[in-house]
Design an enzyme around this catalytic site. Sequence first.
Site, PDB file in Angstrom:
ATOM      1  N   ASP A   1       0.874  -1.177   0.000  1.00  0.00           N
ATOM      2  CA  ASP A   1       0.000   0.000   0.000  1.00  0.00           C
ATOM      3  C   ASP A   1       0.912   1.229   0.000  1.00  0.00           C
ATOM      4  O   ASP A   1       1.347   1.682  -1.045  1.00  0.00           O
ATOM      5  CB  ASP A   1      -0.898  -0.081   1.241  1.00  0.00           C
ATOM      6  CG  ASP A   1      -2.134   0.778   1.131  1.00  0.00           C
ATOM      7  OD1 ASP A   1      -2.034   1.876   0.559  1.00  0.00           O
ATOM      8  OD2 ASP A   1      -3.201   0.378   1.622  1.00  0.00           O
TER       9      ASP A   1
ATOM     10  N   LYS B   1      -0.550  -0.978  -4.867  1.00  0.00           N
ATOM     11  CA  LYS B   1      -1.312   0.236  -5.180  1.00  0.00           C
ATOM     12  C   LYS B   1      -0.323   1.324  -5.567  1.00  0.00           C
ATOM     13  O   LYS B   1       0.169   2.059  -4.705  1.00  0.00           O
ATOM     14  CB  LYS B   1      -2.123   0.690  -3.962  1.00  0.00           C
ATOM     15  CG  LYS B   1      -3.235  -0.261  -3.541  1.00  0.00           C
ATOM     16  CD  LYS B   1      -3.935   0.290  -2.311  1.00  0.00           C
ATOM     17  CE  LYS B   1      -5.102  -0.572  -1.892  1.00  0.00           C
ATOM     18  NZ  LYS B   1      -5.683  -0.115  -0.609  1.00  0.00           N
TER      19      LYS B   1
ATOM     20  N   PHE C   1      -9.867   1.097  -0.818  1.00  0.00           N
ATOM     21  CA  PHE C   1      -9.720   0.132   0.260  1.00  0.00           C
ATOM     22  C   PHE C   1     -10.328  -1.195  -0.184  1.00  0.00           C
ATOM     23  O   PHE C   1     -11.501  -1.253  -0.544  1.00  0.00           O
ATOM     24  CB  PHE C   1     -10.398   0.628   1.539  1.00  0.00           C
ATOM     25  CG  PHE C   1     -10.113  -0.286   2.699  1.00  0.00           C
ATOM     26  CD1 PHE C   1      -8.842  -0.332   3.251  1.00  0.00           C
ATOM     27  CD2 PHE C   1     -11.102  -1.111   3.209  1.00  0.00           C
ATOM     28  CE1 PHE C   1      -8.565  -1.190   4.299  1.00  0.00           C
ATOM     29  CE2 PHE C   1     -10.821  -1.981   4.265  1.00  0.00           C
ATOM     30  CZ  PHE C   1      -9.550  -2.020   4.802  1.00  0.00           C
TER      31      PHE C   1
HETATM   32  C1  PRP Z   1      -1.290  -4.898   5.541  1.00  0.00           C
HETATM   33  C2  PRP Z   1      -0.816  -5.712   4.352  1.00  0.00           C
HETATM   34  C3  PRP Z   1       0.639  -5.358   4.259  1.00  0.00           C
HETATM   35  C4  PRP Z   1       0.660  -3.902   4.710  1.00  0.00           C
HETATM   36  C5  PRP Z   1       0.730  -2.987   3.525  1.00  0.00           C
HETATM   37  O1  PRP Z   1      -0.912  -5.571   6.724  1.00  0.00           O
HETATM   38  O2  PRP Z   1      -0.991  -7.096   4.619  1.00  0.00           O
HETATM   39  O3  PRP Z   1       1.402  -6.152   5.129  1.00  0.00           O
HETATM   40  O4  PRP Z   1      -0.592  -3.661   5.407  1.00  0.00           O
HETATM   41  O5  PRP Z   1       0.622  -1.643   3.930  1.00  0.00           O
HETATM   42  P1  PRP Z   1       1.775  -0.573   3.726  1.00  0.00           P
HETATM   43  O6  PRP Z   1       2.410  -0.822   2.397  1.00  0.00           O
HETATM   44  O7  PRP Z   1       1.049   0.740   3.769  1.00  0.00           O
HETATM   45  O8  PRP Z   1       2.731  -0.708   4.843  1.00  0.00           O
HETATM   46  P2  PRP Z   1      -1.499  -5.149   8.140  1.00  0.00           P
HETATM   47  O9  PRP Z   1      -0.532  -4.271   8.838  1.00  0.00           O
HETATM   48  O10 PRP Z   1      -2.903  -4.644   7.977  1.00  0.00           O
HETATM   49  O11 PRP Z   1      -1.525  -6.525   8.945  1.00  0.00           O
HETATM   50  P3  PRP Z   1      -2.234  -7.885   8.472  1.00  0.00           P
HETATM   51  O12 PRP Z   1      -1.412  -8.447   7.382  1.00  0.00           O
HETATM   52  O13 PRP Z   1      -2.236  -8.742   9.674  1.00  0.00           O
HETATM   53  O14 PRP Z   1      -3.624  -7.506   8.017  1.00  0.00           O
END
Ligand code: PRP
Length: 186
Positions: free
Chosen positions: A105, A133, A154
């Site tokens: 993200d 993204k 989202f």
């Molecule tokens: C989400 C996704 C990635 C990260 C990406 O994990 O699985 O690991 O966010 O976001 P970024 O590029 O903005 O850092 P999350 O922290 O929600 O934990 P999860 O995998 O347990 O859902």
Amino acid sequence: PPQQAADIGEVLVTADEIAERIAALAAKVDADYAGRELLLVGVLKGAVMVMADLSRALRTPLTMEFMAVSSYGSATSSSGVVRILKDLDRSIEGRDVLVVEDIIDSGLTLSWLLKNLRSRNPASLEVLALFRKPEAITVDVDVRYVGFDIPSAFVVGYGLDYGEHYRTLPFVGTLTPEAIARGPRP
Ligand code: PRP
Ligand code: MN
Ligand code: MG
């Protein structure tokens, strides 16, 4: 899970498209790592679905490790402050490491993680992310394998959650405004 499908506004990537793309990525990885042994590092929890499907699609000999990290952020965005909830069980020194992520993200989680893993002296360190993204990326991360570039809406499903829910949906899609307003539901 069937009940959760009612909260989906638009399906962005179907289950068939995901399966097809993972097979293609696995073929690329197999070609790149011919004659070597891979260490897949899955980033819990989002990457569990990709790990399960990718690891079974690969022909390269491999072992799996998992790390759990969490960004201190809101339910729908991350802050870049990462903490390790579960570290690797073993050393990765001298290993050919492929980090497996569900989505990039902002790129903050991965940027932090790569720095952390690089300091443990792997022989090589690459990343496979099923989704990215491009419009949301704030830090430059070098990602060798990307499944799909998607708009910065989202999204949930195939590992991606909204307040821990919707991870088991077999496709990736947006939530309806009603579902977002209602909040994560059991
Ligand atoms: C989400 C996704 C990635 C990260 C990406 O994990 O699985 O690991 O966010 O976001 P970024 O590029 O903005 O850092 P999350 O922290 O929600 O934990 P999860 O995998 O347990 O859902
Ligand atoms: Mn994650
Ligand atoms: Mg999450």
